[in-house]
Design a protein around this motif. Structure first.
Motif, PDB file in Angstrom:
ATOM      1  N   ILE A  31       1.723  -9.972   4.847  1.00 20.96           N
ATOM      2  CA  ILE A  31       2.318 -10.662   3.699  1.00 20.96           C
ATOM      3  C   ILE A  31       3.731 -10.150   3.416  1.00 20.96           C
ATOM      4  O   ILE A  31       4.526 -10.846   2.795  1.00 20.96           O
ATOM      5  N   PHE A  32       4.060  -8.942   3.883  1.00 26.12           N
ATOM      6  CA  PHE A  32       5.398  -8.371   3.672  1.00 26.12           C
ATOM      7  C   PHE A  32       6.357  -8.685   4.812  1.00 26.12           C
ATOM      8  O   PHE A  32       7.528  -8.326   4.746  1.00 26.12           O
ATOM      9  N   ASP A  33       5.862  -9.346   5.852  1.00 28.60           N
ATOM     10  CA  ASP A  33       6.672  -9.636   7.039  1.00 28.60           C
ATOM     11  C   ASP A  33       7.523 -10.880   6.799  1.00 28.60           C
ATOM     12  O   ASP A  33       7.290 -11.941   7.360  1.00 28.60           O
ATOM     13  N   ARG A  34       8.510 -10.738   5.937  1.00 28.86           N
ATOM     14  CA  ARG A  34       9.483 -11.796   5.664  1.00 28.86           C
ATOM     15  C   ARG A  34      10.739 -11.125   5.123  1.00 28.86           C
ATOM     16  O   ARG A  34      10.661 -10.066   4.513  1.00 28.86           O
ATOM     17  N   PRO A  35      11.880 -11.732   5.376  1.00 28.48           N
ATOM     18  CA  PRO A  35      13.130 -11.113   4.919  1.00 28.48           C
ATOM     19  C   PRO A  35      13.255 -11.138   3.402  1.00 28.48           C
ATOM     20  O   PRO A  35      12.603 -11.938   2.726  1.00 28.48           O
ATOM     21  N   GLY A  36      14.082 -10.257   2.906  1.00 32.61           N
ATOM     22  CA  GLY A  36      14.411 -10.262   1.491  1.00 32.61           C
ATOM     23  C   GLY A  36      13.668  -9.233   0.679  1.00 32.61           C
ATOM     24  O   GLY A  36      12.675  -8.662   1.115  1.00 32.61           O
ATOM     25  N   PRO A  37      14.154  -9.014  -0.530  1.00 32.80           N
ATOM     26  CA  PRO A  37      13.546  -8.043  -1.431  1.00 32.80           C
ATOM     27  C   PRO A  37      12.295  -8.604  -2.096  1.00 32.80           C
ATOM     28  O   PRO A  37      12.080  -9.812  -2.133  1.00 32.80           O
ATOM     29  N   ILE A  38      11.485  -7.680  -2.633  1.00 29.52           N
ATOM     30  CA  ILE A  38      10.282  -8.062  -3.352  1.00 29.52           C
ATOM     31  C   ILE A  38       9.959  -6.986  -4.384  1.00 29.52           C
ATOM     32  O   ILE A  38      10.182  -5.806  -4.127  1.00 29.52           O
ATOM     33  N   ALA A  39       9.467  -7.395  -5.540  1.00 32.94           N
ATOM     34  CA  ALA A  39       9.008  -6.457  -6.567  1.00 32.94           C
ATOM     35  C   ALA A  39       7.519  -6.214  -6.350  1.00 32.94           C
ATOM     36  O   ALA A  39       6.743  -7.165  -6.228  1.00 32.94           O
ATOM     37  N   LEU A  40       7.132  -4.935  -6.297  1.00 30.99           N
ATOM     38  CA  LEU A  40       5.732  -4.571  -6.098  1.00 30.99           C
ATOM     39  C   LEU A  40       5.180  -3.879  -7.321  1.00 30.99           C
ATOM     40  O   LEU A  40       5.898  -3.167  -8.030  1.00 30.99           O
ATOM     41  N   ARG A  41       3.906  -4.066  -7.535  1.00 35.69           N
ATOM     42  CA  ARG A  41       3.141  -3.322  -8.540  1.00 35.69           C
ATOM     43  C   ARG A  41       2.112  -2.522  -7.767  1.00 35.69           C
ATOM     44  O   ARG A  41       1.371  -3.075  -6.949  1.00 35.69           O
ATOM     45  N   ILE A  42       2.089  -1.212  -7.995  1.00 34.91           N
ATOM     46  CA  ILE A  42       1.132  -0.332  -7.324  1.00 34.91           C
ATOM     47  C   ILE A  42       0.269   0.315  -8.398  1.00 34.91           C
ATOM     48  O   ILE A  42       0.802   0.907  -9.343  1.00 34.91           O
ATOM     49  N   GLU A  43      -1.046   0.176  -8.230  1.00 32.44           N
ATOM     50  CA  GLU A  43      -1.963   0.729  -9.218  1.00 32.44           C
ATOM     51  C   GLU A  43      -3.256   1.165  -8.568  1.00 32.44           C
ATOM     52  O   GLU A  43      -3.562   0.757  -7.449  1.00 32.44           O
TER      53      GLU A  43
END
Length: 117
Positions: free
Chosen positions: A102-114
């Motif tokens: 799901i992360f294999d795409r260009p560009g930034p992303i906001a993640l939530r880790i919990e």
């Protein structure tokens, strides 16, 4: 440390991961929950800054898709492809158990880790 599980979620989907049994992963777990802005790097990983550094431990240069790592003391990394990094290598923080593609795409992303209950 028992196998602590975490959830990593974004607008692109979510995965779970098992944290490694080491002091750096334990320190990461103590910071949770976290929101991290991640950038794409070399079309193999997403990287972002943690609010504070984690303990330095022995490092390795090889990684596989799904490895959670620590580049410098405050640089969190999710690898979505297999590969190798230059010295000094990464501290392994854990392994994604879901579909890391799901992360294999260009560009930034906001993640939530919990933590997973």
């Amino acid at each position: 440390m028992a196998q602590e599980r975490i959830r990593i979620s974004s607008d692109w989907g979510e995965v779970t991961a098992e944290l490694a049994d080491n002091k750096a992963a334990s320190a990461l777990a103590d910071m949770l929950p976290l929101n991290i802005e991640m950038s794409d790097h070399l079309r193999q990983e997403k990287t972002g800054r943690l609010p504070s550094g984690l303990p330095d431990l022995p490092r390795q240069q090889d990684f596989s898709a799904g490895t959670l790592g620590l580049w410098s003391s405050g640089d969190f990394v999710i690898y979505y492809r297999d590969g190798r990094v230059p010295r000094p290598g990464i501290v392994v923080l854990g392994q994604v158990t879901g579909d890391v593609s799901i992360f294999d795409r260009p560009g930034p992303i906001a993640l939530r880790i919990e933590r997973v209950d």
